[in-house]
Write a protein that holds these residues in place. Structure first.
Motif, PDB file in Angstrom:
ATOM      1  N   GLY A  16      -7.527   6.546  -1.245  1.00  0.00           N
ATOM      2  CA  GLY A  16      -6.779   7.351  -2.203  1.00  0.00           C
ATOM      3  C   GLY A  16      -7.281   8.764  -2.413  1.00  0.00           C
ATOM      4  O   GLY A  16      -7.162   9.294  -3.508  1.00  0.00           O
TER       5      GLY A  16
ATOM      6  N   PHE B   1     -18.858   7.154   0.140  1.00  0.00           N
ATOM      7  CA  PHE B   1     -17.793   8.006   0.666  1.00  0.00           C
ATOM      8  C   PHE B   1     -16.465   7.773  -0.070  1.00  0.00           C
ATOM      9  O   PHE B   1     -15.747   8.717  -0.406  1.00  0.00           O
TER      10      PHE B   1
ATOM     11  N   CYS C   2      -8.623  -2.185  -0.226  1.00  0.00           N
ATOM     12  CA  CYS C   2      -8.104  -2.778   1.009  1.00  0.00           C
ATOM     13  C   CYS C   2      -9.234  -3.189   1.943  1.00  0.00           C
ATOM     14  O   CYS C   2     -10.189  -2.455   2.133  1.00  0.00           O
TER      15      CYS C   2
ATOM     16  N   VAL D 121     -14.682  11.038  -1.996  1.00  0.00           N
ATOM     17  CA  VAL D 121     -13.414  11.667  -1.621  1.00  0.00           C
ATOM     18  C   VAL D 121     -12.352  11.552  -2.711  1.00  0.00           C
ATOM     19  O   VAL D 121     -11.300  12.167  -2.604  1.00  0.00           O
ATOM     20  N   ILE D 122     -12.607  10.765  -3.753  1.00  0.00           N
ATOM     21  CA  ILE D 122     -11.656  10.819  -4.864  1.00  0.00           C
ATOM     22  C   ILE D 122     -12.277  11.613  -6.022  1.00  0.00           C
ATOM     23  O   ILE D 122     -11.795  11.565  -7.150  1.00  0.00           O
TER      24      ILE D 122
ATOM     25  N   VAL E  67       1.087   8.948  -4.234  1.00  0.00           N
ATOM     26  CA  VAL E  67       0.627   7.793  -3.469  1.00  0.00           C
ATOM     27  C   VAL E  67      -0.900   7.652  -3.479  1.00  0.00           C
ATOM     28  O   VAL E  67      -1.413   6.549  -3.683  1.00  0.00           O
ATOM     29  N   PRO E  68      -1.673   8.747  -3.282  1.00  0.00           N
ATOM     30  CA  PRO E  68      -3.134   8.597  -3.330  1.00  0.00           C
ATOM     31  C   PRO E  68      -3.621   7.969  -4.635  1.00  0.00           C
ATOM     32  O   PRO E  68      -4.566   7.179  -4.632  1.00  0.00           O
ATOM     33  N   PHE E  69      -2.952   8.295  -5.725  1.00  0.00           N
ATOM     34  CA  PHE E  69      -3.401   7.756  -7.009  1.00  0.00           C
ATOM     35  C   PHE E  69      -3.069   6.270  -7.127  1.00  0.00           C
ATOM     36  O   PHE E  69      -3.812   5.513  -7.743  1.00  0.00           O
TER      37      PHE E  69
ATOM     38  N   ARG F  40      -3.209   4.336  -4.497  1.00  0.00           N
ATOM     39  CA  ARG F  40      -4.175   3.663  -3.614  1.00  0.00           C
ATOM     40  C   ARG F  40      -5.555   3.538  -4.245  1.00  0.00           C
ATOM     41  O   ARG F  40      -6.361   2.710  -3.831  1.00  0.00           O
ATOM     42  N   ARG F  41      -5.834   4.399  -5.238  1.00  0.00           N
ATOM     43  CA  ARG F  41      -7.119   4.252  -5.931  1.00  0.00           C
ATOM     44  C   ARG F  41      -7.152   2.973  -6.742  1.00  0.00           C
ATOM     45  O   ARG F  41      -8.219   2.530  -7.174  1.00  0.00           O
TER      46      ARG F  41
ATOM     47  N   MET G 121     -10.067   7.904   4.177  1.00  0.00           N
ATOM     48  CA  MET G 121      -9.776   8.730   3.007  1.00  0.00           C
ATOM     49  C   MET G 121      -8.397   8.396   2.445  1.00  0.00           C
ATOM     50  O   MET G 121      -8.213   8.290   1.239  1.00  0.00           O
ATOM     51  N   ARG G 122      -7.427   8.239   3.360  1.00  0.00           N
ATOM     52  CA  ARG G 122      -6.086   7.868   2.915  1.00  0.00           C
ATOM     53  C   ARG G 122      -6.099   6.495   2.239  1.00  0.00           C
ATOM     54  O   ARG G 122      -5.469   6.286   1.212  1.00  0.00           O
ATOM     55  N   LEU G 123      -6.879   5.607   2.839  1.00  0.00           N
ATOM     56  CA  LEU G 123      -6.955   4.235   2.358  1.00  0.00           C
ATOM     57  C   LEU G 123      -7.486   4.155   0.929  1.00  0.00           C
ATOM     58  O   LEU G 123      -6.979   3.406   0.105  1.00  0.00           O
TER      59      LEU G 123
ATOM     60  N   GLN H  75       0.828  -1.221   0.000  1.00  0.00           N
ATOM     61  CA  GLN H  75       0.000   0.000   0.000  1.00  0.00           C
ATOM     62  C   GLN H  75       0.854   1.261   0.000  1.00  0.00           C
ATOM     63  O   GLN H  75       0.347   2.346  -0.051  1.00  0.00           O
TER      64      GLN H  75
END
Lengths: 228, 317
Positions: free
Chosen positions: B232, A102, A83, A106-107, A74-76, A78-79, B228-230, A49
């Motif tokens: 992305g 949600f 998990c 948030v993305i 990193v956020p991209f 994780r999309r 939110m972090r999880l 991750q």
């Protein structure tokens, strides 16, 4: 999909949590990661991750070298990685629908995308009847389905699960595993870290076994295989 | 591998402004005691900023108008020889620093007194048997800063002693406004130093308050942040509601400070103007706009700084 080369991870000055791990996982595979508590399973997952960076070696996930990846990217990453955790990590003040929505909100997904994808994924996990229930009104198995729906709603090519059945009884666990199996059949790579012996033995998938941070066994159609 | 193109496709993100505003307002309400503390400290510090900037603007204007009026008045003794007066007059007119010189006779001085200071009861003047006022020469200068130098020149002129109404104490035959100007300047600079000390102290307190409210807000939402972090959410998406919350608090403080200053200007300034009518105590519309901008801008800066510090310390993204 996943390529780990000579990966070691050391926390502080202690003995390494992972030592010289070499693992290749192809797209569309279903893999169990087994081992006792403290064998390095969670470190393995967190490295993928990019919660953690390896002390040594290189990790490539979905074509991206994690050790050279800039923080803002990193956020991209994780999309593209769904998990699932032992403790579900649901928001108690949101309904089933809202919890799943949600993840898309948030993305920055549009309302239209949310309205079509959320009911679809809830149907896939078999919770279309419970979309307005709050987490405390759901059983453990149902809550884990919500969390799987949330992980899968963005259709990531990779799904990671860290002890997904750790809090569930055997019958419920079986349901969750067959759900992972169905998700795997859509082409998604699935990696499940577990110490649920019966589950691993009954599924007959590829098994990577860790002990004291080393890969001691990697076999197709394997079993849990520890003597305890 | 298809996943590579998927990653690239994800970088386009629609920003949902409504989401950010909703989140920060909700968080503000959740921690309203702390938020109120932050708002009040910002309010007080901005109030002091505004009051000191405003009052220094007013005092500056007063100083300028006093300076404009700076003239040197030479009182002449009764029965001074017109030739001597004329000689002094000529010497003054010849000075490059002098704009003009005006002669005021005893009668004119009395008339002026009747019209200005004693405008309410001119009959007092009529009751006088003799005119007690001296005639004078009024020296206007090109630059008010030259006042002391010109005064020295006049004192050094032997013709001055011949006509001065008090040749034994020539100081008292001269009247000029420099003393007032100097006092005003001393007053304003003291005001500025005191104001600056207070502003810095309150700014630090405001930063601490904002830092704390944002820390509480982060703590209250740590589960959501983790998810939110999880899944992305980008770092800025996670940070923005908190930054906005800090700015919201300071803007509220700035707004209250403006409201207070505005009502002072509206209700108190006219009364002040009445009681000291000889000084131009007023604030132009331009100056008010300037003060408002200063307050709002410093509010935004304090808010952003406070929440940014908190985010660095408490929000690992």
């Amino acid at each position: 999909m996943i390529s780990m080369r000579n990966v070691s991870k050391t926390y502080g000055a202690d003995k390494p949590a992972l030592y010289d791990v070499n693992v290749e996982i192809e797209q569309g595979e279903f893999v169990f990661l087994v081992g006792h508590s403290g064998s390095g399973k969670s470190t393995f997952i967190r490295l993928l991750q990019r919660e953690l960076l390896p002390s040594e070696g290189s990790i490539v996930v979905a074509g991206q070298d994690l050790t050279r990846m800039k923080n803002w990217k990193v956020p991209f990453l994780r999309r593209n990685i769904g998990c699932v955790f032992q403790d579900f990590k649901l928001l108690p003040n949101k309904t089933t629908y809202e919890n799943v929505a949600f993840a898309l909100e948030v993305i920055g997904r549009s309302k239209h995308v949310i309205r079509t994808q959320v009911p679809e994924v809830l149907r896939l996990v078999g919770l279309e009847e419970k979309i307005n229930s709050y987490p405390d009104e759901l059983s453990g198995g149902e809550q884990q389905r919500v969390s799987i729906a949330r992980a899968f709603v963005n259709r990531p090519p990779l799904l990671l699960a860290d002890e997904p059945t750790g809090n569930l009884d055997p019958a419920t666990s079986l349901g969750i595993m067959s759900l992972f199996s169905r998700i795997n059949k859509t082409g998604t790579t699935v990696l499940v870290a577990t110490h649920d012996r019966e589950m691993v033995d009954s599924m007959r998938k590829r098994v990577i076994a860790l002990e004291n941070g080393r890969v001691i066994r990697d076999q197709d159609r394997g079993v849990y295989g520890y003597g305890d | 591998m298809s996943s590579v193109t998927r990653i690239a496709g994800c970088t386009v993100m629609a920003i949902n402004v409504g989401y950010f505003v909703r989140e920060s307002v909700q968080s503000f309400r959740r921690n309203w005691v702390m938020s109120l503390g932050a708002v009040i400290t910002i309010y007080l510090s901005l109030l002091i900023v505004g009051a000191s900037v405003g009052s220094s603007m007013i005092v500056g204007q007063v100083v300028r108008s006093v300076e404009e009026k700076v003239s040197i008045r030479i009182f002449l003794k009764d029965g001074a020889a017109p030739a001597d007066v004329d000689a002094l007059n000529k010497a003054l007119v010849g000075d490059v620093r002098v704009k003009d010189v005006k002669y005021t006779s005893k009668e004119e001085a009395l008339e002026e007194l009747k019209k200005t200071t004693l405008a309410d009861s001119p009959e007092i003047v009529d009751q006088l048997e003799v005119n007690p006022l001296p005639a004078s020469l009024d020296v206007n200068l090109k630059k008010p800063q030259d006042v002391n130098a010109v005064v020295e020149t006049i004192k050094a002129n032997p013709g001055f002693l011949k006509v001065a109404d008090r040749p034994d104490t020539p100081e008292k035959s001269l009247k000029y406004g420099q003393q007032i100007v100097n006092q005003l300047f001393a007053f304003t600079s003291a005001l500025r130093v005191i104001g600056a000390v207070f502003i810095i102290m309150l700014a630090v307190i405001s930063l601490i308050f904002i830092n704390n409210t944002i820390r509480l807000a982060i703590y209250a939402r740590r589960k959501e942040i983790g998810i939110m972090r999880l899944v992305g959410a980008s770092n800025w998406f996670i940070r923005t509601p908190f930054l906005l919350e800090g700015v919201l608090q300071s803007l509220l403080g700035a707004f209250l400070a403006l409201l207070t200053l505005g009502s002072v200007q509206w209700f108190l300034l006219p009364k002040l103007k009445e009681s000291i009518s000889f000084l131009p105590v007023s604030l132009s519309a331009g100056a008010s706009v300037q003060i408002s901008l200063i307050l709002i801008l410093s509010g935004v800066i304090i808010g952003l700084a406070g929440s940014a510090v908190a985010l660095r310390r408490y929000l690992k993204v």
